[in-house]
Enzyme design. Structure first.
Site, PDB file in Angstrom:
ATOM      1  N   PHE A  85      57.514  56.447  69.638  1.00  0.00           N
ATOM      2  CA  PHE A  85      57.720  55.720  70.894  1.00  0.00           C
ATOM      3  C   PHE A  85      57.660  54.220  70.640  1.00  0.00           C
ATOM      4  O   PHE A  85      56.816  53.735  69.889  1.00  0.00           O
ATOM      5  CB  PHE A  85      56.629  56.085  71.912  1.00  0.00           C
ATOM      6  N   ASP A  86      58.576  53.521  71.286  1.00  0.00           N
ATOM      7  CA  ASP A  86      58.515  52.061  71.330  1.00  0.00           C
ATOM      8  C   ASP A  86      57.659  51.685  72.534  1.00  0.00           C
ATOM      9  O   ASP A  86      58.095  51.766  73.680  1.00  0.00           O
ATOM     10  CB  ASP A  86      59.926  51.482  71.451  1.00  0.00           C
ATOM     11  N   GLY A  87      56.421  51.301  72.281  1.00  0.00           N
ATOM     12  CA  GLY A  87      55.484  51.052  73.374  1.00  0.00           C
ATOM     13  C   GLY A  87      55.851  49.870  74.232  1.00  0.00           C
ATOM     14  O   GLY A  87      55.520  49.843  75.427  1.00  0.00           O
TER      15      GLY A  87
END
Length: 436
Positions: free
Chosen positions: A300-302
């Protein structure tokens, strides 16, 4: 009597009687001789049972009756029984048999006097509850629908379609249906999903809560023969197919209870999202990266969904995969669940099944979080957001401005959820995540 008088008095009855008399005079040896000439391979030389064979058979019947059935019989009893069956039944015998059948049927009707079972409303409700429970059990699987051009590399076949037309394309596929297609973008992902299924079946025999793969294609069903042959060649466990013959497979995603749709076509992904179905565009993050077939890796790209959450709090309308559209009230904003959250919650349930068996360190599902721009505060928010979906992050990388390209190559995620990667393809849906 003259010949003319003979034929005048000769009738059909006389002809039949003459045929019957002549047939009686035909011997078995005559028939065998004829068949030996006409069809020798089906003729045999059987001349009846030998006397000693008949005697042995009778003795065997007597032994079975006395030793196994506890009957007191001898050979004479066996002979009497055989002779009684050899006799033709008389009219009286036939009438007696008919009377016995009538009595048997009447006895059966007398026994069917009980009234039909009546169901109360409560009992009917319980029956329908059990039916619904059975149907929901069959829907416990997490269904991942993948396009044929994503599972297999069909670039050469596509070039034939674009240059020579549909009929040439179909003919090529039929001519090469026994040649397996090349592996495509989603191949390693499918193998990783099968690894998760294998481990779940080991820990939970008979469980239906696994990944269920559906191959979606707008190819003609005849082309599907090559697709199925390719799947069998590589040993993939795919048993569900949707071949739409030129129409869009998006129309059938809900019928297959799809939780996630994967395609290399951004437009199809956008159409699936507009139908409320989680979808992701397949593309290479790094063509040289070797993806694992033994562990499902999701990253995931936070930064992306944290920024979207902040926009929602400010009242800015967005149409994202994670947070979803906003509903404004008088004093605050309520974000709906995003399109992908349902899939991620299902993924979290599978993850917890491994943890319940003390398999956290050997779990075939690995979750990564990458926060590129923010620091510890952003990382904390991202961790809590993902946790709210029922997912546990295994590895978190808070970069605070460092580039993430080398890190992604090292992780090798099958699915990378990045909402800032692709631009919107329609006003209602954004295909903003990458799947390896």
């Amino acid at each position: 009597m003259t010949l003319k008088e003979f034929w005048r008095n000769y009738n059909i009855y006389d002809g039949i009687k003459n045929i019957a008399d002549s047939w009686e005079e035909v011997k078995t040896t005559n028939m065998k001789g004829v068949w030996n000439k006409l069809w020798p391979q089906f003729a045999h030389g059987f001349k009846g049972f030998a006397a000693e064979d008949i005697a042995e058979a009778r003795q065997a019947v007597v032994d079975i009756g006395n030793n196994q059935l506890q009957l007191d019989i001898n050979e004479d009893d066996v002979l009497d029984l055989l002779e009684s069956h050899a006799e033709e039944l008389t009219n009286e015998d036939l009438m007696e048999l008919e009377q016995q059948m009538i009595a048997f049927e009447e006895e059966g009707r007398d026994q069917e006097t009980s009234e039909p079972k009546k169901f109360l409303t409560k009992e009917l409700a319980e029956a329908f509850r059990l039916i619904e429970a059975g149907m929901s059990k069959s829907q416990q699987a997490i269904t991942v629908a993948v396009s044929s051009r994503t599972l297999f590399n069909m670039a050469d076949e596509r070039a034939i379609y674009e240059s020579d037309g549909l009929e040439s394309y179909v003919k090529y596929q039929l001519d090469h249906e026994n040649e397996p297609l090349k592996k495509g973008l989603a191949f390693a992902l499918m193998k990783a999903l099968e690894t998760v299924n294998f481990r779940l079946h080991e820990l939970y025999p008979g469980s239906d809560e696994t990944f269920d793969i559906v191959l979606m294609t707008n190819n003609h069903a005849q082309v599907g023969v090559r697709l199925i042959n390719s799947i069998n060649h590589y040993g993939l466990s795919i048993e569900r197919f949707c071949m739409t013959g030129g129409t869009s497979p998006i129309n059938y995603l809900k019928a297959y209870h799809t939780n996630l749709y994967l395609s290399s076509d951004p437009m199809k992904v956008a159409n699936a999202l507009s139908e409320g179905i989680a979808a992701a565009t397949m593309c290479h993050l790094d063509k040289d990266t070797q993806l694992s077939e033994k562990q499902l890796r999701v990253a995931f790209d936070g930064d992306s969904f944290i920024q979207q959450e902040q926009d929602n709090k400010k009242g800015m309308r967005t149409s994202g995969l994670f947070i979803g559209n906003c509903k404004e009230s008088e004093d605050r904003v309520f974000p709906d669940n995003g399109t992908l959250v349902g899939f991620l919650e299902s993924l979290g349930r599978l993850q917890k099944k491994f943890y319940a068996k003390n398999e956290r360190l050997n779990c075939p599902i690995r979750i990564y979080l990458i926060v590129k721009k923010g620091g510890s505060t952003a990382g904390l928010k991202a961790l809590k957001t993902i946790r709210s979906w029922g997912l546990d992050v295994d590895e978190a990388f808070i970069l605070n401005g460092l580039p993430a390209n080398g890190l992604l190559s090292k992780i090798g995620p099958h699915i990378y959820f990045d909402e800032q990667t692709l631009q919107p393809t329609s006003s209602t849906a954004i295909a903003q995540c990458k799947s390896r």
